[in-house]
Design a protein around this motif. Structure first.
Motif, PDB file in Angstrom:
ATOM      1  N   GLN A 151       0.683  -1.271  -0.163  1.00  0.00           N
ATOM      2  CA  GLN A 151       0.066  -0.049   0.036  1.00  0.00           C
ATOM      3  C   GLN A 151       0.688   1.259   0.057  1.00  0.00           C
ATOM      4  N   LEU A 152       2.170   1.301   0.119  1.00  0.00           N
ATOM      5  CA  LEU A 152       2.816   2.357   0.491  1.00  0.00           C
ATOM      6  C   LEU A 152       3.314   3.111  -1.156  1.00  0.00           C
ATOM      7  N   LYS A 153       3.073   2.237  -2.082  1.00  0.00           N
ATOM      8  CA  LYS A 153       3.400   2.740  -3.202  1.00  0.00           C
ATOM      9  C   LYS A 153       2.536   3.785  -3.828  1.00  0.00           C
ATOM     10  N   ASN A 154       1.408   3.900  -3.149  1.00  0.00           N
ATOM     11  CA  ASN A 154       0.488   5.103  -3.801  1.00  0.00           C
ATOM     12  C   ASN A 154       0.987   6.354  -2.945  1.00  0.00           C
ATOM     13  N   LEU A 155       1.895   6.423  -1.933  1.00  0.00           N
ATOM     14  CA  LEU A 155       2.379   7.751  -1.418  1.00  0.00           C
ATOM     15  C   LEU A 155       2.935   8.468  -2.397  1.00  0.00           C
ATOM     16  N   SER A 156       3.575   8.353  -3.286  1.00  0.00           N
ATOM     17  CA  SER A 156       4.447   9.114  -4.019  1.00  0.00           C
ATOM     18  C   SER A 156       3.605   9.808  -5.294  1.00  0.00           C
ATOM     19  N   ASP A 157       2.256   9.051  -5.438  1.00  0.00           N
ATOM     20  CA  ASP A 157       1.194   9.799  -6.333  1.00  0.00           C
ATOM     21  C   ASP A 157       0.191  10.219  -5.597  1.00  0.00           C
ATOM     22  N   SER A 158       0.254  10.520  -4.197  1.00  0.00           N
ATOM     23  CA  SER A 158      -0.723  11.221  -3.508  1.00  0.00           C
ATOM     24  C   SER A 158      -0.613  12.669  -3.327  1.00  0.00           C
ATOM     25  N   ILE A 159      -1.648  13.186  -2.870  1.00  0.00           N
ATOM     26  CA  ILE A 159      -1.367  14.770  -2.565  1.00  0.00           C
ATOM     27  C   ILE A 159      -1.279  14.974  -1.046  1.00  0.00           C
ATOM     28  N   PHE A 160      -0.517  15.975  -0.704  1.00  0.00           N
ATOM     29  CA  PHE A 160      -0.307  16.104   0.762  1.00  0.00           C
ATOM     30  C   PHE A 160      -0.437  17.685   0.643  1.00  0.00           C
TER      31      PHE A 160
END
Length: 287
Positions: A151-160
């Motif tokens: 599930q960590l792979k989506n962090l780089s594409d997520s918006i912060f």
């Protein structure tokens, strides 16, 4: 009011479009939120603080009533999540351990009355400062690392989403009876301190996997009715410009800081949100 709010939504959508174009994606997989009452979705319901919004008239336009959001209904975060095709972003403290492991669409760590500095708003009780919010994000990442690393792979594409700093002035620097900040720091020194602390926080988020940031400056605090009504002497203008000028010291430094981070943090994208400029439009239309 409706026209002002629609302008805000348009403004935010443009920013999100810039990020999503840069990452060549039509939608973000998740939205992670860091901030204060402008972004909160109910974390303070679980904290011993006077800064709560779990009673009427908050939530008066929501069938279920008050949710802990500091508004009559949805926050801007809720609208942004919906525009991305995501569910409403839940408050971190409302989630069970299982939820924190399995959730894929983002978490809201924002806490009403919080600030960049840990001491901000402590006179109101316990709130989650930016450092605490980032620690909670780290705990989320660690849980996923141990139990659901895929599930960590989506962090780089997520918006912060990062919108914080208002209370460092409202409930800290401008409250000399409760805090020593204005005695210790000149206005420029205090602005430097906030920018330095925010820089450190953003770097820590990057280390934990964040790559795509929307970072807002501070709005025109001198136009807030509570600030105007408590000013002594009363201002001859619609806003207390001395307070707005304090904020500008911070806001002027912020774009350069995030540009520096974008240059040095490989793969990062930073978008600067101009809350100060939006407030100007709203103030002019209300006259």
């Amino acid at each position: 009011m409706a026209r002002n709010y629609s302008m805000v939504l348009l403004f935010i959508c443009i920013f999100l479009h810039l990020i999503l174009v840069n990452c060549q994606s039509s939608l973000a997989p998740a939205l992670y939120v860091f901030g204060d009452s402008l972004s909160e979705s109910g974390n303070n319901n679980f904290l011993p603080t006077d800064a709560k919004a779990n009673y009427t008239p908050y939530g008066m336009d929501v069938p279920s009533g008050a949710t802990g959001r500091f508004t009559n209904g949805k926050t801007i975060i809720d609208f942004i999540a919906q525009s991305l095709g995501l569910p409403l972003v839940p408050a971190y403290l409302s989630l069970s351990t299982s939820d924190k492991i399995n959730i894929k669409t983002g978490v809201n760590y924002a806490s009403g009355a919080s600030g960049i500095l840990p001491e901000t708003s402590t006179a109101l009780g316990m709130v989650m400062s930016l450092d605490k919010q980032i620690k909670n994000f780290r705990n989320t990442v660690l849980l996923k690392t141990l139990t659901a690393p895929a599930q960590l792979k989506n962090l780089s594409d997520s918006i912060f989403w990062v919108s914080i700093g208002n209370n460092d002035y409202i409930n800290n620097y401008l409250k000399p009876a409760n805090y020593m900040s204005s005695w210790i720091y000149t206005p420029q020194q205090f602005a430097n301190l906030l920018v330095d602390r925010l820089r450190k926080g953003l770097r820590n988020m990057y280390i934990l996997g964040a790559r795509k940031f929307v970072v807002f400056n501070i709005g025109r605090l001198g136009c807030i009715p509570a600030i105007v009504n408590s000013a002594n002497p009363k201002p001859t203008t619609p806003c207390v410009e001395d307070v707005n000028n304090l904020v500008l010291l911070y806001n002027t430094m912020l774009p350069g800081m995030i540009r520096e981070l974008e240059r040095t943090l490989i793969g990062s994208i930073f978008v600067h949100g101009d809350a100060f400029g939006l407030n100007q439009t709203s103030a002019e239309e209300s006259l």
